[in-house]
Design a protein around this motif. Structure first.
Motif, PDB file in Angstrom:
ATOM      1  N   CYS A  96       5.286   8.132 107.480  1.00  0.00           N
ATOM      2  CA  CYS A  96       5.117   7.054 108.682  1.00  0.00           C
ATOM      3  C   CYS A  96       5.321   7.750 110.016  1.00  0.00           C
ATOM      4  O   CYS A  96       4.839   7.593 110.931  1.00  0.00           O
ATOM      5  N   ILE A 134       5.243  -0.236 109.471  1.00  0.00           N
ATOM      6  CA  ILE A 134       4.941   1.218 110.036  1.00  0.00           C
ATOM      7  C   ILE A 134       5.648   1.358 111.438  1.00  0.00           C
ATOM      8  O   ILE A 134       6.282   2.658 111.266  1.00  0.00           O
ATOM      9  N   GLY A 161       6.140   5.114 112.701  1.00  0.00           N
ATOM     10  CA  GLY A 161       4.810   5.262 112.772  1.00  0.00           C
ATOM     11  C   GLY A 161       4.246   4.555 114.051  1.00  0.00           C
ATOM     12  O   GLY A 161       4.981   3.836 114.792  1.00  0.00           O
ATOM     13  N   TRP A 213      -0.519   2.356  99.855  1.00  0.00           N
ATOM     14  CA  TRP A 213       0.205   2.317 100.914  1.00  0.00           C
ATOM     15  C   TRP A 213       1.343   1.458 100.586  1.00  0.00           C
ATOM     16  O   TRP A 213       2.415   1.906 100.800  1.00  0.00           O
TER      17      TRP A 213
END
Length: 210
Positions: free
Chosen positions: A123, A146, A151, A204
């Motif tokens: 991430c 995220i 991220g 994910w």
């Protein structure tokens, strides 16, 4: 003595499946109509929520339940913001593009051009973009996971995107659905050598939650 009340109940029950089928077909038409101009406003979202409550809330249907729950979440604060409007529009495009009469309107996305094998996922400083309907929850919640991990979130498919995450609630007609344009663009970039990975929501989630 004839039990008219019981006969009426039996008659209603007998016709319930046909009534429900008509209601689901009507919802498909409503979804197509609301999405036709490429945007969804708050009044339209509230109308759709109220219509489902009046006609379909009694159904034990996973697709209707997901659509209703997302609508309720989006409108829980009394405001349909721009991001929620875009996500709702995408959901309605997918719903309206399905074959009328299908027993399972949404099925797991199995024919998608996902990276195989699925890539390692990190991430920090990576740019993510989500498309489709996420089983985890509203897209903004997925994006928050995220961001919490360092991220970034992209705005559209481009060379800057590292991961395109495809929601696990999709349909086999993805090429003709609204989110299919993002996937096709990502495939074109990937085929041209751009290091963009197309991954499933399942992958994910496994990386994030184990």
């Amino acid at each position: 003595m004839v039990d008219l009340h019981q006969e009426f109940q039996n008659s209603s029950f007998f016709h319930q499946a046909r009534i429900d089928r008509r209601s689901v077909d009507a919802l498909t038409g409503i979804a197509a109509g609301l999405a036709a101009d490429g945007k969804i406003n708050q009044q339209e979202a509230e109308f759709l929520k109220n219509w489902i409550e009046s006609h379909l809330i009694h159904l034990n249907d996973p697709v209707v339940n997901i659509l209703y729950k997302r609508l309720a979440d989006m409108l829980s604060d009394g405001v349909l913001d721009a991001e929620e409007s875009v996500e709702l529009l995408e959901m309605l495009h997918q719903f309206a593009g399905l074959p009328v009469g299908a027993q399972q309107p949404f099925v797991a996305s199995t024919s998608l051009p996902l990276d195989n094998p699925a890539p390692a996922l990190s991430c920090a400083d990576r740019v993510f973009l989500f498309t489709g309907v996420m089983a985890y929850g509203p897209r903004k919640n997925c994006e928050a996971l995220i961001v919490e991990r360092g991220g970034l979130i992209g705005g559209s498919v481009s060379k800057k995107i590292h991961y395109l995450v495809v929601g696990s609630i999709g349909n086999d007609q993805w090429l003709h659905s609204s989110y299919g344009t993002k996937i096709k663009k990502a495939v074109e970039l990937r085929d041209s050598g751009v290091p963009i990975a197309i991954i499933s929501e399942d992958h994910w989630q496994k990386v994030l939650f184990g």
